[in-house]
Design an enzyme around this catalytic site. Structure first.
Site, mmCIF file in Angstrom:
data_model
loop_
_atom_site.group_PDB
_atom_site.id
_atom_site.type_symbol
_atom_site.label_atom_id
_atom_site.label_comp_id
_atom_site.label_asym_id
_atom_site.label_seq_id
_atom_site.Cartn_x
_atom_site.Cartn_y
_atom_site.Cartn_z
ATOM 1 C CB ILE A 62 -35.650 94.113 56.331
ATOM 2 C CG1 ILE A 62 -34.804 93.890 57.597
ATOM 3 C CG2 ILE A 62 -35.228 93.136 55.269
ATOM 4 C CD1 ILE A 62 -34.982 92.480 58.196
ATOM 5 C CB SER A 63 -32.201 98.769 57.186
ATOM 6 O OG SER A 63 -33.272 99.677 57.216
ATOM 7 C CD GLN A 64 -25.541 97.769 54.120
ATOM 8 O OE1 GLN A 64 -25.911 98.930 53.915
ATOM 9 N NE2 GLN A 64 -24.331 97.345 53.849
#
Ligand code: SAH
Length: 219
Positions: free
Chosen positions: A62-64
């Site tokens: 899950i992206s920053q």
């Protein structure tokens, strides 16, 4: 407990998103509202609002939060748009898009991730996101054209089917480059000619591979 996460989330938006120059008010509100911790594994739930990407199942991430904000802002959503996402993953980015666009079409190649994301989104009463299991490098032809396309996995090059499915005036955000680092690119389609694109460099980034016929090979 909910209150603790809400506090962490408001702080995340203030210190990681607003402080770094993201000014779109609807986007800031969406990031304050969507419970990111529900998209993260129980075992690392305390890290949900950290300034970093986090592992999800199947060796994906899950992206920053800041990267989610940067990419979403680049789509310039007003609420009326039809948006295509490639790489559903946890479903977090799709949940943010759902609050800012009219309809979201999200493609994931790993069935178990798609199933989990669908379940989470429904549980939050988000009904304007359709999740499909497929190779997203082909886009979603039956629903094209899209006002916005967001690719949340790193591509060796811009997949042709995606520019073909971008509406004139539409925005496409995609990490393009090598397997380990990429450049976040924003393309705006300027005319009927799908190659007539305005290009903007949004900076360096690091994503998991976009795997598919117009992406990297699976091995
Ligand atoms: N947007 C996600 C993060 C995605 S990580 C989130 O908010 O959590 C990248 C995802 O892209 C992974 O789940 C990976 O399986 C998926 N992916 C990679 N190549 C793909 C392709 N060709 N089509 C669809 N999904 C793909």
């Amino acid at each position: 407990m909910m209150d603790l996460y809400r506090k962490q989330r408001l702080k995340m938006v203030e210190t990681q998103i607003r402080a770094r120059g993201i000014a779109d008010r609807r986007l800031l509100k969406a990031m304050e509202a969507v419970p990111r911790h529900l998209f993260v594994d129980e075992a690392i739930i305390s890290q949900s609002y950290n300034d970093s990407p986090l592992p999800i199942d199947e060796h994906q991430t899950i992206s920053q939060p800041y990267i989610v904000a940067l990419m979403t802002e680049a789509l310039e959503l007003t609420g009326k748009e039809k948006v295509l996402e490639i790489g559903t993953g946890s479903g977090y980015q799709a949940a943010i898009l759902a609050m800012l666009a009219d309809h979201v079409f999200s493609i994931e190649r790993i069935p178990s991730l798609a199933t989990k994301a669908r379940r989470l989104l429904e549980g939050m009463n988000i009904f304007n996101v359709a999740v499909r299991v497929a190779d997203g490098t082909y886009g979603w032809r039956d629903e094209a054209p899209f006002d916005g396309i967001i690719v949340t996995a790193g591509a060796p090059a811009l997949p042709d089917p995606l520019t073909a499915q971008l509406a004139v005036g539409g925005r496409l955000v995609i990490p393009v480059g090598g397997r380990f680092t990429q450049t976040l690119m924003k393309y705006t389609r300027l005319s009927e000619d799908p190659n007539d694109l305005k290009k903007e460099n949004l900076g360096g980034c690091r994503f998991v591979d976009l795997i598919g016929d117009h992406g990297w090979r699976a091995d």
